[in-house]
Every structure is written in C-alpha cells, then in structure tokens.
Design a protein around this motif. Structure first.
Motif, PDB file in Angstrom:
ATOM      1  N   LEU A 134       0.834  -1.199   0.000  1.00  0.00           N
ATOM      2  CA  LEU A 134       0.000   0.000   0.000  1.00  0.00           C
ATOM      3  C   LEU A 134       0.873   1.256   0.000  1.00  0.00           C
ATOM      4  O   LEU A 134       1.861   1.341   0.729  1.00  0.00           O
ATOM      5  CB  LEU A 134      -0.893   0.037   1.240  1.00  0.00           C
ATOM      6  N   ILE A 135       0.497   2.244  -0.822  1.00  0.00           N
ATOM      7  CA  ILE A 135       1.150   3.552  -0.818  1.00  0.00           C
ATOM      8  C   ILE A 135       0.099   4.572  -0.406  1.00  0.00           C
ATOM      9  O   ILE A 135      -0.874   4.810  -1.127  1.00  0.00           O
ATOM     10  CB  ILE A 135       1.741   3.892  -2.190  1.00  0.00           C
ATOM     11  N   THR A 136       0.286   5.165   0.766  1.00  0.00           N
ATOM     12  CA  THR A 136      -0.687   6.094   1.338  1.00  0.00           C
ATOM     13  C   THR A 136       0.049   7.288   1.940  1.00  0.00           C
ATOM     14  O   THR A 136       1.257   7.227   2.171  1.00  0.00           O
ATOM     15  CB  THR A 136      -1.503   5.417   2.460  1.00  0.00           C
ATOM     16  N   PRO A 137      -0.685   8.380   2.232  1.00  0.00           N
ATOM     17  CA  PRO A 137      -0.073   9.443   3.030  1.00  0.00           C
ATOM     18  C   PRO A 137       0.096   8.975   4.471  1.00  0.00           C
ATOM     19  O   PRO A 137      -0.427   7.929   4.866  1.00  0.00           O
ATOM     20  CB  PRO A 137      -1.094  10.587   2.924  1.00  0.00           C
ATOM     21  N   ARG A 138       0.815   9.746   5.277  1.00  0.00           N
ATOM     22  CA  ARG A 138       1.000   9.391   6.680  1.00  0.00           C
ATOM     23  C   ARG A 138      -0.253   9.672   7.507  1.00  0.00           C
ATOM     24  O   ARG A 138      -0.410   9.128   8.597  1.00  0.00           O
ATOM     25  CB  ARG A 138       2.194  10.144   7.270  1.00  0.00           C
ATOM     26  N   PHE A 139      -1.135  10.544   7.007  1.00  0.00           N
ATOM     27  CA  PHE A 139      -2.374  10.850   7.707  1.00  0.00           C
ATOM     28  C   PHE A 139      -3.371  11.409   6.704  1.00  0.00           C
ATOM     29  O   PHE A 139      -3.015  11.787   5.583  1.00  0.00           O
ATOM     30  CB  PHE A 139      -2.137  11.868   8.843  1.00  0.00           C
ATOM     31  N   PHE A 140      -4.637  11.443   7.105  1.00  0.00           N
ATOM     32  CA  PHE A 140      -5.694  12.091   6.320  1.00  0.00           C
ATOM     33  C   PHE A 140      -6.202  13.310   7.080  1.00  0.00           C
ATOM     34  O   PHE A 140      -6.065  13.405   8.298  1.00  0.00           O
ATOM     35  CB  PHE A 140      -6.875  11.139   6.087  1.00  0.00           C
ATOM     36  N   VAL A 141      -6.804  14.242   6.359  1.00  0.00           N
ATOM     37  CA  VAL A 141      -7.585  15.320   6.947  1.00  0.00           C
ATOM     38  C   VAL A 141      -9.032  15.083   6.525  1.00  0.00           C
ATOM     39  O   VAL A 141      -9.293  14.713   5.375  1.00  0.00           O
ATOM     40  CB  VAL A 141      -7.095  16.703   6.481  1.00  0.00           C
ATOM     41  N   GLU A 142      -9.977  15.254   7.439  1.00  0.00           N
ATOM     42  CA  GLU A 142     -11.373  14.929   7.141  1.00  0.00           C
ATOM     43  C   GLU A 142     -11.844  15.614   5.854  1.00  0.00           C
ATOM     44  O   GLU A 142     -11.494  16.752   5.571  1.00  0.00           O
ATOM     45  CB  GLU A 142     -12.276  15.310   8.316  1.00  0.00           C
ATOM     46  N   ASP A 143     -12.592  14.858   5.072  1.00  0.00           N
ATOM     47  CA  ASP A 143     -13.128  15.279   3.774  1.00  0.00           C
ATOM     48  C   ASP A 143     -12.074  15.339   2.677  1.00  0.00           C
ATOM     49  O   ASP A 143     -12.358  15.836   1.579  1.00  0.00           O
ATOM     50  CB  ASP A 143     -13.853  16.630   3.871  1.00  0.00           C
ATOM     51  N   ASP A 144     -10.855  14.875   2.943  1.00  0.00           N
ATOM     52  CA  ASP A 144      -9.845  14.773   1.874  1.00  0.00           C
ATOM     53  C   ASP A 144     -10.357  13.863   0.765  1.00  0.00           C
ATOM     54  O   ASP A 144     -10.977  12.828   1.023  1.00  0.00           O
ATOM     55  CB  ASP A 144      -8.542  14.185   2.424  1.00  0.00           C
ATOM     56  N   PHE A 147      -6.049   9.710  -3.987  1.00  0.00           N
ATOM     57  CA  PHE A 147      -5.887   8.363  -4.520  1.00  0.00           C
ATOM     58  C   PHE A 147      -4.984   7.558  -3.582  1.00  0.00           C
ATOM     59  O   PHE A 147      -3.965   8.058  -3.104  1.00  0.00           O
ATOM     60  CB  PHE A 147      -5.271   8.383  -5.918  1.00  0.00           C
ATOM     61  N   ILE A 148      -5.404   6.329  -3.323  1.00  0.00           N
ATOM     62  CA  ILE A 148      -4.573   5.353  -2.622  1.00  0.00           C
ATOM     63  C   ILE A 148      -4.092   4.340  -3.649  1.00  0.00           C
ATOM     64  O   ILE A 148      -4.872   3.878  -4.490  1.00  0.00           O
ATOM     65  CB  ILE A 148      -5.360   4.668  -1.491  1.00  0.00           C
ATOM     66  N   THR A 149      -2.829   4.012  -3.596  1.00  0.00           N
ATOM     67  CA  THR A 149      -2.223   3.148  -4.608  1.00  0.00           C
ATOM     68  C   THR A 149      -1.860   1.795  -4.011  1.00  0.00           C
ATOM     69  O   THR A 149      -1.319   1.719  -2.904  1.00  0.00           O
ATOM     70  CB  THR A 149      -0.952   3.802  -5.187  1.00  0.00           C
ATOM     71  N   GLY A 150      -2.188   0.752  -4.747  1.00  0.00           N
ATOM     72  CA  GLY A 150      -1.744  -0.591  -4.408  1.00  0.00           C
ATOM     73  C   GLY A 150      -0.754  -1.076  -5.454  1.00  0.00           C
ATOM     74  O   GLY A 150      -0.986  -0.937  -6.654  1.00  0.00           O
ATOM     75  N   ALA A 189       2.347  -4.582 -10.874  1.00  0.00           N
ATOM     76  CA  ALA A 189       1.200  -3.843 -11.389  1.00  0.00           C
ATOM     77  C   ALA A 189       0.779  -2.821 -10.350  1.00  0.00           C
ATOM     78  O   ALA A 189       0.893  -3.056  -9.138  1.00  0.00           O
ATOM     79  CB  ALA A 189       0.039  -4.791 -11.709  1.00  0.00           C
ATOM     80  N   THR A 190       0.283  -1.675 -10.824  1.00  0.00           N
ATOM     81  CA  THR A 190      -0.132  -0.584  -9.951  1.00  0.00           C
ATOM     82  C   THR A 190      -1.614  -0.299 -10.151  1.00  0.00           C
ATOM     83  O   THR A 190      -2.083  -0.216 -11.286  1.00  0.00           O
ATOM     84  CB  THR A 190       0.690   0.685 -10.240  1.00  0.00           C
ATOM     85  N   ILE A 191      -2.346  -0.158  -9.053  1.00  0.00           N
ATOM     86  CA  ILE A 191      -3.772   0.121  -9.089  1.00  0.00           C
ATOM     87  C   ILE A 191      -4.046   1.336  -8.209  1.00  0.00           C
ATOM     88  O   ILE A 191      -3.529   1.426  -7.090  1.00  0.00           O
ATOM     89  CB  ILE A 191      -4.599  -1.078  -8.577  1.00  0.00           C
ATOM     90  N   ASN A 192      -4.869   2.255  -8.703  1.00  0.00           N
ATOM     91  CA  ASN A 192      -5.247   3.440  -7.940  1.00  0.00           C
ATOM     92  C   ASN A 192      -6.722   3.382  -7.573  1.00  0.00           C
ATOM     93  O   ASN A 192      -7.568   3.031  -8.405  1.00  0.00           O
ATOM     94  CB  ASN A 192      -4.964   4.710  -8.735  1.00  0.00           C
ATOM     95  N   TRP A 193      -7.042   3.736  -6.341  1.00  0.00           N
ATOM     96  CA  TRP A 193      -8.413   3.855  -5.874  1.00  0.00           C
ATOM     97  C   TRP A 193      -8.631   5.273  -5.359  1.00  0.00           C
ATOM     98  O   TRP A 193      -7.841   5.772  -4.542  1.00  0.00           O
ATOM     99  CB  TRP A 193      -8.703   2.885  -4.742  1.00  0.00           C
ATOM    100  N   GLN A 194      -9.695   5.935  -5.823  1.00  0.00           N
ATOM    101  CA  GLN A 194     -10.027   7.248  -5.283  1.00  0.00           C
ATOM    102  C   GLN A 194     -10.846   7.058  -4.010  1.00  0.00           C
ATOM    103  O   GLN A 194     -11.784   6.263  -3.967  1.00  0.00           O
ATOM    104  CB  GLN A 194     -10.824   8.080  -6.293  1.00  0.00           C
ATOM    105  N   VAL A 195     -10.482   7.803  -2.960  1.00  0.00           N
ATOM    106  CA  VAL A 195     -11.153   7.656  -1.677  1.00  0.00           C
ATOM    107  C   VAL A 195     -11.476   9.032  -1.109  1.00  0.00           C
ATOM    108  O   VAL A 195     -10.929  10.053  -1.536  1.00  0.00           O
ATOM    109  CB  VAL A 195     -10.279   6.873  -0.665  1.00  0.00           C
ATOM    110  N   LYS A 196     -12.367   9.027  -0.126  1.00  0.00           N
ATOM    111  CA  LYS A 196     -12.721  10.252   0.590  1.00  0.00           C
ATOM    112  C   LYS A 196     -12.659   9.966   2.082  1.00  0.00           C
ATOM    113  O   LYS A 196     -13.235   8.988   2.561  1.00  0.00           O
ATOM    114  CB  LYS A 196     -14.128  10.721   0.220  1.00  0.00           C
TER     115      LYS A 196
END
Length: 236
Positions: A134-144, A147-150, A189-196
C-alpha cells in the motif's frame, strides 16, 4: 557463537539487535566496534589550562585480540542487551519476525570476563512470492479526496491472474473496490483507488491480492485529523 582469536569456544556476554536494513540507508552505524573501543589505538595526548578547568586525555595503543494479513510493521524486530553464551560458546534465540518484507540486519556485540571483545553482523531476507504493498499518506484530513495506490509484485516465474481488492474503515472508496489484473513474471502492477476521508479519528485500510498459486494482504491504520488548525492556549 563466541570464540576467542584462536577459534576456541568461550563464554561471553552478548548484546543482540535485529533491525530493518533500510535504517542504514538513512544513517550509517553510529556505534564504534567494541573491539576497537577496547583495543584500538588512542592518541597519547595531555592538555591542560588554568586551574579552574582541566582537560586530560591519555591512552596507549594495545594489540587487538497469523491470519495472513500483514499488519505488524516495526523497524526493530528484536533487541536483547544481555545474552550469555555457555562454555561451548553457544546460545540460541527464537525470534518471530514482524510482517515487514525486507532485509533484516542482525548485529551481535560480545565481551568476555577477560575483556576479549568482538562484533558480528549477519543479514536475512523475509519475502513472499506475491507481495501486496500500500502507498498512502501518513495521515488524512477529514473530507480529503485523494488516490490510494496498491502495488502488486510478482516474484514467481509465471504470469499470475489475480484479484486485487481494497477495503477500508473510516474512509469511503469511490471506485470499484475489487479489480481483476494480470501481473507478469518478475513484474509488478499498480492500481489506484479514489477515496474520501470521513470525520472519525482513524482509517483502517486493507489491500488483498489473491491468485490460485500465491496470495498476500496488508493492513495499515492511519490517523484522520480534523479540518482546522491546532491551537494551544493558556490563562492565568
């Protein structure tokens, strides 16, 4: 295993550390070799100043004698500052590695009652034929919205048809959570998912990659910060 300079087993006191090798890409080893500390050459120098302050340095040279989901990620797998080897110069440890798929560096430093000293370094690799990362930021801010990458790595010698799926708590997945992909032998292979991001305190994200011959899964827990500025106030 502890032996003297002649190769004869000797009992010794050992410190043993097992850490992620990638740490040394950030900083080289900062601890001097124990044998150099006891038997290294030192300058024979004395310096002094006025009577209220004195600095002296003197020395002499010496001759050297689970459920399948990886979620437990740590930089240090094991640390023990006090291990005693027997008269045969041998001690054994049972260590359960964390879920990091990486190169682990083991460092042992030992000293005997006669002040024979030594250091040894050995490495071991923990890996799997199929690795989901998983490739993610270190944290989220609400309502961000982001894309999260696998990233799926195939270390086998054949192309794998697999299903990659993303699941989460605390964030909303805006794309199809499951994908069918093919990963070539020795490729990725790389996959992107858009998240909120939601407005909770944390997000738990899981990535799974399943094929007929190999599988892997990992889970990360990340904080969700409020949309605002942190302020500290004091009154008296």
């Amino acid at each position: 295993t502890t032996k003297d300079f002649k190769g004869t087993p000797v009992p010794a006191e050992i410190s043993f550390g097992l850490v992620d090798e990638s740490i040394y890409a950030v900083s080289d080893e900062m601890v001097p070799r124990i044998e150099d500390f006891f038997y290294g050459k030192k300058a024979n120098t004395i310096a002094s100043s006025y009577s209220f302050y004195e600095w002296l340095y003197a020395g002499a040279g010496k001759d050297g004698l689970a459920d399948g989901i990886r979620r437990n990620f740590r930089d240090t797998a094991y640390w023990n500052p006090y291990i005693i080897t027997g008269r045969d110069g041998f001690a054994s440890l049972d260590i359960t590695l964390p879920d990091n798929l990486t190169t682990w560096r083991a460092t042992a430093r030992g000293v005997t009652a006669e002040t024979l000293a030594g250091t040894a370094v050995q490495k071991v690799i923990s890996s799997k034929p199929l690795v989901a990362r998983l490739i993610t930021p270190r944290f989220f801010v609400e309502d961000d919205r982001l894309f999260i990458t696998g990233v799926i790595h195939n270390y086998t010698e054949e192309t794998l048809a697999l299903e990659a799926g993303l699941s989460a708590e605390g964030i909303e997945i805006l794309d199809a959570s499951s994908r069918r992909i093919q990963v070539p032998a020795g490729g990725q292979a790389t996959i992107n998912w858009q998240v909120k991001a939601g407005n909770g305190e944390k997000a738990v994200i899981s990535l799974k990659a399943l094929s007929e011959k190999a599988e892997d899964a990992m889970e990360l827990t990340l904080p969700i910060l409020p949309y605002g500025q942190e302020v500290f106030r004091s009154r008296s």
